[in-house]
Design an enzyme around this catalytic site. Structure first.
Site, PDB file in Angstrom:
ATOM      1  N   CYS B  17      55.126  41.248  27.996  1.00 22.91           N
ATOM      2  CA  CYS B  17      55.804  42.309  27.313  1.00 22.91           C
ATOM      3  C   CYS B  17      54.937  43.410  26.767  1.00 22.91           C
ATOM      4  CB  CYS B  17      56.510  41.698  26.142  1.00 22.91           C
ATOM      5  SG  CYS B  17      55.871  40.076  25.803  1.00 22.91           S
ATOM      6  N   ARG B  47      57.665  48.403  30.059  1.00 22.45           N
ATOM      7  CA  ARG B  47      56.989  47.111  30.112  1.00 22.45           C
ATOM      8  C   ARG B  47      57.976  45.962  29.995  1.00 22.45           C
ATOM      9  NH1 ARG B  47      51.475  47.930  29.357  1.00 22.45           N
ATOM     10  NH2 ARG B  47      51.128  45.743  28.946  1.00 22.45           N
ATOM     11  N   PHE B 220      59.654  40.938  28.555  1.00 21.80           N
ATOM     12  CA  PHE B 220      59.930  40.831  29.979  1.00 21.80           C
ATOM     13  C   PHE B 220      59.916  39.359  30.285  1.00 21.80           C
ATOM     14  CE2 PHE B 220      59.100  42.870  34.316  1.00 21.80           C
ATOM     15  CZ  PHE B 220      59.610  41.774  34.983  1.00 21.80           C
ATOM     16  N   ASN B 240      51.916  38.911  23.565  1.00 21.15           N
ATOM     17  CA  ASN B 240      52.007  39.393  24.926  1.00 21.15           C
ATOM     18  C   ASN B 240      51.081  38.525  25.743  1.00 21.15           C
ATOM     19  OD1 ASN B 240      51.817  40.687  27.335  1.00 21.15           O
ATOM     20  ND2 ASN B 240      50.904  42.559  26.551  1.00 21.15           N
ATOM     21  N   GLY B 241      51.640  37.697  26.580  1.00 17.00           N
ATOM     22  CA  GLY B 241      50.791  36.828  27.382  1.00 17.00           C
ATOM     23  C   GLY B 241      51.403  35.465  27.544  1.00 17.00           C
ATOM     24  N   GLU B 885      43.716  39.927  53.856  1.00 16.72           N
ATOM     25  CA  GLU B 885      42.897  40.701  52.930  1.00 16.72           C
ATOM     26  C   GLU B 885      41.644  41.191  53.626  1.00 16.72           C
ATOM     27  OE1 GLU B 885      41.266  38.778  49.413  1.00 16.72           O
ATOM     28  OE2 GLU B 885      40.941  40.772  48.596  1.00 16.72           O
ATOM     29  N   GLN B 928      47.315  31.864  47.660  1.00 14.86           N
ATOM     30  CA  GLN B 928      47.440  31.432  49.040  1.00 14.86           C
ATOM     31  C   GLN B 928      47.474  29.917  49.085  1.00 14.86           C
ATOM     32  OE1 GLN B 928      43.373  33.186  50.102  1.00 14.86           O
ATOM     33  NE2 GLN B 928      43.575  31.594  51.635  1.00 14.86           N
ATOM     34  N   LYS B 931      44.409  27.563  48.698  1.00 11.77           N
ATOM     35  CA  LYS B 931      43.627  27.507  47.461  1.00 11.77           C
ATOM     36  C   LYS B 931      44.248  28.390  46.390  1.00 11.77           C
ATOM     37  CE  LYS B 931      40.479  30.738  49.666  1.00 11.77           C
ATOM     38  NZ  LYS B 931      39.136  31.199  49.850  1.00 11.77           N
ATOM     39  N   GLN B 937      35.188  34.204  49.050  1.00 14.86           N
ATOM     40  CA  GLN B 937      33.872  34.770  49.206  1.00 14.86           C
ATOM     41  C   GLN B 937      33.576  34.905  50.691  1.00 14.86           C
ATOM     42  OE1 GLN B 937      31.157  32.810  46.673  1.00 14.86           O
ATOM     43  NE2 GLN B 937      29.521  34.256  47.017  1.00 14.86           N
TER      44      GLN B 937
END
Lengths: 453, 1462
Positions: B17, B47, B220, B240-241, B885, B928, B931, B937
């Site tokens: 939020c 938000r 949110f 928030n979190g 990616e 994904q 993992k 990497q």
């Protein structure tokens, strides 16, 4: 997993063979193995595939990636343990198996690049014998149950060893004077020297297997004392060639010739003769090999089916299947002629065969003859190497209820790896049968968990 | 709020939020505080979120001082003086009879606690202002006025009010909600949007409503059943979190309750327990605990510093006293691990803090006329620059504190020093704690049985030795694998897997970020504590009596030290968890009972370390699974209320992997001695440090595992149970793994006992000397089943190479038969019998294949040939391929080699405006399958010139993809990224890729609410990427569960119609496709199968670059071996589609659309017995959501476009000029960049903007565009900068010094590929993260600056925070007066400037001064002193500079390559 990328840097190396011109002068084995350091290089080419098709291609399920890696790491003794885990007699398969594993090797997608699996296998076990690592492994205790095995070919012996090590009392009946079946009598000395077979048989004896040689079992009643019986009698009825002239002297089944060469009675000889081998398989090749060594005047090997393509036909036998492609046997490298798409029409001669008559065919079933292609060739000795139709009648019809059939007798003529695989599987079946049929292990408290394993 | 239903469980909802506060420094109450705070709230509306009913907000609220004037005027009854009365704000049911009961209850509680009842006030509301759904669930809101009993002081009265509330809440149950009950503060909140809040509550508009502080929040939520209760603020905080460690925290609090005591509360304490009100959100629970700590006597900052401590280990800058404080308090409580921004107030103190990771934004200003405003964004209040005294931001672990009583902002250091100095905490800790390392050494105990025998008894396999253990000891690393996991779930396996493998690791996605434990090691800690804990509400030296264990994996001698500890402070007792073999299966139950009893006795006898041991294993005794023993004792003690009296340590022969140790710790162990693993390793790897390396490798793996979930300290992970059980019976879980989700039932104690006995029986009778071969990681005959095996691979390849339909059918039959027998959940299902229709009535295969896509596999992981083959094939059939990616060669944009799906992943490699504008679908990869929760990497040697050119990086320079997207730390961030992508390409659909785990459904709902068009739920088993083996095997769950949960949640929420749902994960046949459709998928993804069609043989060596068939390699020699053709892939997909059609015909369904979501056509296959005997229950999986008939089960409508009204429309139209901007104008320049790219416009356009820009200012800015911002900006400035120029400076008349104040937020220039950016002022955390080509000048940055940078030039002419240049592998950074200690030199070196560097720096400074008027730059140029600068040079980059790769290769050369080669 081998050395990463080694398959790109190191080329496949074939097993060294003695010069064909020289080796026909004796009966010693003609195939060797590379020095161990070079074999480690060869083993390093194996990438331990996530899905090892070689391991699947091997009827025994040999843990090929595992022991390749161990060889690469110079852990030969551990490699031997892994090899023996699935294969009782690697020194036999390392010499006699056509290596479907190599045909299925992922590197063989680029034809001719497979890892030299068979050579590594043989080197592991040879070294094991040389180092004295291979010793009898008698069971810690006996179960008190007994099994009779009829036939001492690879399947019978593998079955015997598995059962003996599990603590069953095993008695093997063999009608020949020595154990080993076709490996002992059918396969030429120059492909496997028989002391190797004897050495294994000695190990079996030391593990408690009793061998009754020269004893022919004709009825199962003779074996009533045993808790189970395994029939490993092979598929020894040869396919015949029903053509005019078949009855002539000098027309023999290949196995008669090969047995005779092994026993060295000299009853059937190719020396100085025009030899025609009918049938393009391994047995035929072995006949060709012996004929060379006897000093035949000429050797010809003919094959009913057409000449296969030189390289893997992807439409018919795509990788990883066994490729139906042209292979030249060791024996033909030593000399002789071969011909494809050949249908024998008749044999002729006066009492003794003198000539063979044939006609070209379409090369594939139903092998229609091609008109106007009749030929005749001199033939003093005609050897029929056209395969086997099945086991000799008598015993195998009585399978069931504690009587098991295994090996070629069960699945028809096949490779030695299949024979060993059969013997091992049958041993498991026998034990399961015995476990069901008898109150088994003394330690009853744990019995059901043993079973659950 | 809805209850749990099917796979949906409200416990997994997340929220996030916008949060802020407005305060008067002088403490003067006024109504203006309210109006200003409401403006703040309204300006953060973007938000928040709305659900299916667009008018209903997820929640908004305000927390203020008690508005005495208003209340006094409107109560209707006389009130005592201010402070002598309190107000309980009550949410009461609409049902009058029940309401009266609850009111009576409240009144009774007031009387019962000896306070006086003053009266009730009906809070006026305008019902119609709320949305329809909100109105439906609206409570009756009444305020209960409570008078203070005589003689009670203010604090005691506040405590009494708390007791009143808890007594009433406990008695009432869930339908009574008391948002606040205080004499100091009051809460107004509801299921409202930000603008609705003041309209709904006329009180807030009343001039008499005066306060000196107002805390506001807009919410949110990932779901759409937002409740009135769950709106923020709570009583003390708004947040928030996310609290990642919540489950552990809740368990530990429950465990602590039995020993809570407080002089202040006295007997009242019992009335308030349990501390945590069940059913609350993570914030609510945090608030519950915080409230108790504060009321029991700790100050608000003190309590927050305990619960959310900063990362203090290994930091020279933390004062000794404060260090002592943190160390001491770690003995009292584990951290509540964020990511969290917490705003708090008790009416006098107001402030905000970030957790140690600092992953949430917070910006504040102090004005010259006495206001302090803090909010999630800058620019939420219009304050002229001339009135701004200071602009700042919240920083990781820092406290921003305003003391209204003192009338000033108290600096972090001062506030903390004040708290830390209360008691001699450091001394207490130093005196009482004991380090394990300091205990006297003891002789390790030898193994009681031969090594091999024990290995057999504990089920060691040959592969454990080779694949798991040897690499641990030899390389100090966990082994890496590729190509996913195609083996059965543990419960479906016939091989009795160890108990650990039934537990699937949870991981962070979307609502909380995973952490990079390597590059951000500064926040990680693996220390654990063992010992008895004491009363949380008290503090004394005794509280520090803890044994500190630096590494949770104990060597044998360490365990002996612990076992024989004799300090007088500690007493260890060993409890044996083996049982007699002779007792058989039943023995396990007895053994557990005995173990519990022995634990109780041990504690009663004063033991404070319990060593759970299976050393007694032998011929006659078998060990129970160590995880069962541990968790069972843990939960037994929690239930008994004695858990805190002792720490648990496990001594077992069973654990031998990261997963096994992680589960043991996750279920309550503080440390583990895997004695058999250590003995094995010593035997296996002949080197002296084998054991040390193995331990280090496991520890490293542990940190990776906890960081996947966003947890940074092992002590918070301990007992946190962040696992989902798959295949364990409800009864087993309820008793021994209490609170763990387990949704398909499964095995119980009896099966576990049988497994243990079967393993034991392998070892005794003493026969087979070799360890079994199981074939878990690579296929072995007779071993574990693999879906991809020699038969299935060969059949599939033959089918598309001439074998045709009959061979495909053989393939499908093999796969489906297998599957049905043993391998997958879908294999346990069958289609219901229905009247068939003729095949020709079914929609054609050519239509069906359009629903198929190939998986995201990057160019780089795949060879160019393989990648293009897939793309061509998918384009030919109208399906979609995915770039993965790694960008896409622009040459492919215009032809059939183009991938329609362009992926946007955390590394942002290759992502620029061209790439984005050339997509049909933009896919945000949150995780994904191989993992989840981890980054990736690509080592430098794999980055050839072609790959580098496509990724906009330098050949030879290694590339790191961070675990999180650094612009997505929460759901509203995802909403912002979606918005950014929409700007970059308004016609592409936006997709979000998730991986299945418990709660994925609520995340998917959040994704739908973010406005995405498409959500992909990946199964755990797919995934082609390289990954540590523990991740491949143990993270995530099958797509069947994740998809069903997603479908059920979306349908229940009324959101399903708005979003396409796709699934993937080992799909192979038409049957798989139909099952997926029936469970709710519109579309299906395939990766492995089409790869196999092109020639992949599942070598699983993708990470080695040695793929012998040229699929997954960049080696030119091997690439030549690639034999795949698009035709192979096309043929495969048509076979699958034909297969689908046949099944559709048999089901009587003609259109694929009509399959989607028809879960009623599936049933469990009763004909298969093995799964039922293992207790599997598929009821939840097959549950049809309980919704009205006609509710859409598939996507039927498009999302509303959020782009109307965007500022960019005006910028495009004007072609240049000056504009006002504010924080609600987001992604300024994004649409503009799309516009010029799309139309190939190459002209230069300049814009000047005035004000505070919203997030993502200048994102994807295209070449030729220049944006100058006069004012300041929020997070993500210059995200993906693609060649444009940005300049940010304060207004000319600003009352503050530019270089000391914040001008831009966090995560600036993330993934920038080209262009330039100039910042006259400070920027936040992670400046230039993953920059690969942009040049920038900034006057100071926060922590983690230039992280993962791979290219470009950055000049910093001010301070840097901690961990600068972490993981940086390319580009050059020049820092003025660098504090070398703050630099993370894992990958970089520090050097002086050479002549060329000087030229670069000077050039950039000249431009900086010109564009921003920077006085700092001018001064530096005026007195040029290059020696003050340090060059930060990555090792990788230096190597390339020293020895450039040959410019050969196939591709073109990037700017960077040119620069490097020049």
């Amino acid at each position: 997993m081998g050395r990463i990328g080694a398959f790109k840097q190191v080329a496949r190396a074939e097993a060294p063979e003695r010069d064909p011109g020289l080796r026909v002068g004796d009966l010693r084995e003609f195939v060797g193995t590379l020095p161990l350091t070079e074999l480690r290089e060869q083993a390093s080419r194996c990438m331990e595939c996530g899905v090892p098709f070689c391991h699947n291609g091997c009827p025994l399920g040999n843990l090929i990636p595992d022991w390749n890696d161990l060889v690469y790491r110079d852990s030969w003794r551990e490699a031997l343990d892994q090899l023996h885990r699935t294969n009782n007699f690697p020194e036999l398969t390392g010499r006699l198996c056509p290596a479907p594993c190599e045909a299925a090797c992922v590197l063989e997608i680029e034809e001719g690049n497979a890892v030299a699996i068979k050579q590594v296998e043989r080197a592991i076990v040879d070294r094991g014998w040389d180092e004295g690592w291979i010793v009898p492994r008698p069971p810690a205790r006996l179960t008190g149950r007994s099994v009779a095995i009829v036939g001492s070919g690879p399947s019978g012996l593998a079955c015997a060893q598995q059962l003996a090590r599990a603590g069953e009392r095993v008695v093997v009946y063999e009608r020949d004077e020595a154990a080993g079946g076709l490996v002992r009598f059918g396969v030429p000395e120059f492909k496997i020297e028989k002391h190797l077979v004897e050495r294994r048989v000695d190990q079996l004896r030391a593990e408690g297997v009793e061998l009754r040689l020269g004893v022919e079992v004709t009825s199962l009643e003779e074996l009533a004392e045993y808790d189970a019986v395994v029939l490993a009698v092979g598929a020894r009825v040869p396919r015949d060639l029903p053509v005019p002239g078949r009855e002539l002297d000098g027309v023999r089944f290949a196995m008669e010739y090969l047995y005779d060469r092994q026993r060295r009675t000299g009853a059937i000889s190719a020396a100085g003769k025009h030899v025609v081998v009918v049938g393009g398989g391994d047995t035929g090749a072995d006949c060709v090999g012996h004929a060379h060594r006897e000093g035949a005047a000429s050797v010809t090997q003919i094959e009913l089916v057409g000449e296969p393509p030189a390289s893997r036909p992807d439409d018919l036998t795509p990788w990883p299947a066994w490729p139906m492609k042209l292979r030249t046997s060791y024996a033909l490298k030593e000399g002789g002629e071969r011909d494809f798409s050949v249908s024998t029409t008749h044999l002729s001669g006066a009492g003794r065969v003198e000539r063979i008559h044939w006609q070209r065919n379409s090369g594939r079933p139903p092998f229609e003859p091609v008109p106007g292609t009749e030929e005749e060739h001199p033939a003093d000795l005609v050897l029929l190497a056209m395969g086997f139709t099945g086991p000799e009648p008598g015993l195998v019809e009585q399978a069931g209820g504690g009587v098991f059939v295994t090996g070629d007798a069960r699945r028809g003529q096949s490779l030695i790896v299949w024979a060993i695989a059969e013997g091992r599987r049958t041993a498991d079946e026998v034990r399961a049968y015995l476990d069901d049929a008898f109150v088994s292990v003394a330690d009853a408290g744990r019995a059901k968990y043993t079973a659950a394993r | 709020m809805r209850g749990a239903q099917g796979l949906y469980d409200p416990a997994y909802e997340h929220d996030s939020c916008g949060v802020g506060f407005v305060a008067r420094l002088d403490g003067a109450a006024s109504h203006e505080t309210v109006t200003r705070s409401l403006t703040v709230l309204a300006n953060m509306e973007h938000r928040g979120a709305a659900g299916a009913d667009a008018d209903t907000g997820d929640g908004a609220g305000i927390l203020t001082q008690l508005p005495d004037g208003l209340l006094r005027a409107t109560a209707g009854f006389p009130l005592p003086p201010r402070g002598r009365y309190g107000v309980a704000v009550c949410f009461l049911p609409q049902l009058a009879s029940r309401r009266r009961e609850l009111e009576a209850l409240l009144e009774g509680a007031v009387a019962g606690e000896g306070q006086s009842l003053l009266g009730w006030r009906d809070v006026p509301v305008r019902r119609r202002e709320a949305g329809a759904t909100a109105q439906l669930h609206a409570p009756v809101i009444r305020q209960l006025f409570v008078g203070a009993a005589d003689g009670l002081d203010a604090d005691a009265f506040e405590r009494k009010l708390y007791v009143v509330r808890r007594v009433a809440e406990r008695a009432a149950g869930r339908d009574l909600v008391v948002p606040s009950c205080s004499a100091r503060t009051i809460v107004y909140k509801g299921m409202l949007s930000a603008p609705q809040l003041p309209r709904y509550f006329p009180d807030l508009g009343d001039e008499r409503f005066a306060t000196a502080v107002a805390l506001v929040h807009s919410r949110f939520s990932t779901n759409t059943f937002p409740s009135w209760e769950l709106a923020h603020p709570y009583r003390l905080i708004a947040h928030n979190g996310e609290i990642n460690t919540l489950r552990g925290n809740v368990n530990w609090i429950r465990a602590r309750e039995s020993q809570l005591a407080s002089e202040l509360f006295g007997d009242d304490l019992a009335k308030v327990l349990p501390v945590i009100r069940p059913g609350g959100s993570d914030t609510a629970m945090l608030d519950n605990v915080l409230e108790l700590l504060v009321l029991a006597g700790r100050s608000l900052p003190h309590a927050l510093m305990m619960m959310v401590p900063e990362a203090y280990r290994g930091r020279p800058d933390v004062p000794e006293e404060l260090l002592g404080f943190y160390r001491f308090h770690e003995c009292l409580t584990e951290a509540w691990d964020g990511p969290a921004a917490i705003a708090f107030t008790d009416g006098t103190l107001v402030g905000a803090t970030l957790d140690r990771n600092g992953l949430r934004p917070g910006r504040f200003i102090e004005t010259t006329d006495g206001w302090v405003v803090l909010a999630s964004e800058a620019g939420v209040l219009d304050v002229p620059a001339s009135q701004v005294r200071r602009k700042g931001r919240l920083q990781p672990g820092r406290l921003f504190l305003v003391d209204l009583a003192q009338g000033r902002i108290v600096p972090d250091a001062e506030a903390k020093a004040g708290v830390a100095a209360r008691r001699p905490y450091g001394e207490w800790f130093a005196r009482r704690h004991v380090r394990l390392a300091d205990l006297p050494r003891r002789e390790p105990r030898p193994l009681a049985e031969p090594l091999r025998r024990l290995q057999l008894a504990f089920g060691y396999t040959q592969e454990d030795m080779k694949v798991m253990l040897a690499p641990l000891a030899a390389n100090g690393e966990e082994a890496v694998g590729s190509m996913g996991n195609d083996t059965p779930l543990a419960v479906l396996s016939d091989r009795r897997p160890l108990l650990y493998s039934y537990f699937k690791q949870l991981f962070a996605q979307v609502t909380n970020p995973p952490i990079d434990p390597i590059r951000e090691a500064i926040v990680m800690s693996k220390a654990t504590l063992v010992g008895a804990e004491r009363n949380l509400l008290d503090e004394s030296p005794e509280h520090a009596r803890q044994l500190v264990i630096d590494d949770p994996v104990l060597r044998d001698e360490e365990l002996e030290s612990l076992r024989q500890v004799s300090t007088g402070l500690f007493r260890a007792q060993t409890l044996d968890f083996t049982w007699p073999v002779a007792e058989g299966v039943e023995g396990l139950e007895h053994a557990l009972e005995r173990l519990h009893a022995e634990a109780d006795e041990a504690l009663a006898g004063g033991a404070n370390v319990l060593v759970l041991s299976d050393r007694a294993v032998g011929r006659e005794r078998v060990a129970m699974p160590s995880l069962l023993a541990t968790s069972s004792v843990h939960h037994h003690l929690v239930r008994a209320g004695t858990r805190l009296q002792a720490g648990l340590v496990v001594e077992s022969g069973e654990p031998r992997s990261v997963q096994s140790v992680a589960t043991l710790i996750g279920y309550g162990a503080s440390a583990v001695n895997p004695y058999l693993m250590l003995a094995t390793v010593r035997d296996l790897v002949p080197r002296d440090d084998a054991e040390r390396r193995a331990i280090a490798a496991v520890s490293k793996g542990l940190l990776k595992t906890i960081s996947k979930m966003g947890i940074s300290t092992l002590s918070s992970y301990c007992g946190a149970q962040v696992f989902e059980a798959v295949g364990l019976s409800a009864e087993l879980v309820e008793r021994h793994f209490t609170g763990t989700p387990s949704r398909i039932g499964g095995i119980g104690l009896a099966e576990l006992a049988e497994g243990a006995l079967a393993r034991h029986a392998r070892a005794y009778p003493e026969r087979d000397e070799l360890l079994p071969v199981v074939g878990l990681y690579a296929w072995r005959r007779g071993g574990e089943h693999h879906q991809w095996n020699p038969d299935t691979i060969a059949l599939l390849q033959h089918a598309v190479r001439g074998g045709g339909r009959p061979t495909y059918q053989q393939f499908a039959a093999t796969v489906n038969a297998d599957s049905a027998r043993r391998s997958t959940l879908r294999g346990l299902l069958r289609f219901r019998e229905r009247d068939p229709i003729p095949l020709d009535e079914v929609e054609p295969a050519a239509e069906i294949v359009k629903r198929f896509s190939t998986g995201a596999m990057s160019l780089g992981s795949l060879s160019r040939e393989a990648h293009e083959t897939l793309a061509v094939a998918m384009n030919r059939i109208g399906g979609r391929s995915n770039t993965g990616e790694g960008g896409e060669d622009p040459e492919r944009f215009g032809d059939e080699r183009r991938s329609r799906i362009k992926q946007v992943a955390s590394g942002r490699f290759g992502v620029n405006i061209d790439y984005l504008a050339n997509a049909d679908e933009l896919q945000i990869k949150m995780a994904q399958g191989a993992k989840p929760g981890e980054g990736g990497q690509l080592p430098g040697h794999k980055v050839d010139p072609y790959i580098a050119s496509i990724r906009f990086t330098t050949p030879g320079v290694g590339l790191i993809s961070p675990p999180p997207h650094h612009d997505i730390y929460s759901i509203e961030d995802l909403k912002q990224l979606i918005y950014d992508l929409r700007c970059a390409n308004p016609v592409a659909r936006v997709s979000v890729k998730l991986v299945a785990e418990v709660g994925v459904g609520t995340i998917a709902a959040g994704v739908a609410k973010c406005g995405a068009d498409h959500v992909l739920v990946s199964g755990h088993d797919g995934g082609t990427g390289a990954s540590p083996i523990s991740s491949i095997l143990h993270a995530g769950i099958p797509w069947e569960i994740g998809l069903a949960e997603t479908q059920q949640t979306l349908v229940l929420n009324g959101l399903r119609s708005r979003i396409f749902v796709q699934t993937d994960g080992q799909l192979k046949t038409g049957r798989d496709v139909v099952v997926a459709a029936l469970l709710g998928a519109d579309e299906m993804g395939f990766a492995t199968a089409p790869l196999i069609a092109t020639g992949c043989v599942m070598m699983r060596a993708c990470h080695l670059n040695t793929c012998p068939v040229g699929v997954a390699t960049q080696d030119p020699e091997l690439r030549r071996r690639f034999r795949g053709k698009p035709e192979h892939v096309v043929e495969y997909f048509f076979h699958v589609a034909d297969d689908v059609r046949e099944i559709m015909a048999s089901l009587g369904i003609a259109r694929f659309d009509d399959l989607v979501g028809r879960v009623d056509l599936l049933e469990a296959d009763e004909a298969l017995s093995h799964w039922r005997t293992r207790g599997i229950d598929l009821t939840h999986l097959l549950r049809a959501p309980d919704v009205p008939a006609g509710t859409p089960l598939r996507r039927t409508e498009a999302q509303a476009s959020p782009l109307q009204g965007a500022l960019d429309h005006r910028l495009i139209a004007a072609g240049g000029g000056t504009f006002a901007v504010r924080n609600t104008d987001r992604t300024v320049g994004g649409l503009l960049s799309h516009h010029v790219t799309r139309h190939g416009l190459r002209e230069e356009r300049r814009y000047e903007l005035h004000g505070s820009a919203g997030q993502s200012f200048g994102a994807w800015l295209a070449p030729g565009l220049e944006l100058t911002l006069v004012g300041d900006a929020n997070d993500y400035v210059g995200k993906g900068l693609s060649g444009g120029v940005l300049a940010l400076r304060p207004a000319e008349d600003a009352a503050f010094r530019a270089e000391e104040n914040v001008i831009a937020g966090n995560t600036v220039l993330y993934g920038a590929t080209a262009g330039r950016a100039f910042f006259r002022g400070l920027a936040g955390e992670r400046f230039a993260v993953r920059n690969s080509g942009a040049s920038a000048v900034v006057e100071g940055v926060g922590d983690h600056g230039c992280e993962y940078m791979t290219g470009g030039r950055v000049v910093v002419i001010g301070p840097t925070g901690r961990n600068f240049a972490a993981g940086m592998s390319g580009g050059l950074v020049y820092v003025l007066d660098l504090d070398a200690a703050a630099c993370n030199t894992q990958t970089v070196g520090l050097e002086p400037l050479d002549a060329r560097d000087e030229e670069t720096v000077r050039g950039l400074l000249v431009e900086h001064a010109a564009r921003t008027g920077s006085t700092v730059a001018s001064a530096l140029l005026a007195s040029w002193a290059p020696a003050r600068f340090t060059k930060v040079l990555p090792h990788d980059y230096r190597a390339v500079l020293d020895q450039p790769l040959s410019a050969g290769g196939i591709g073109f050369v990037t700017r960077e390559t040119e620069g490097a080669a020049a």
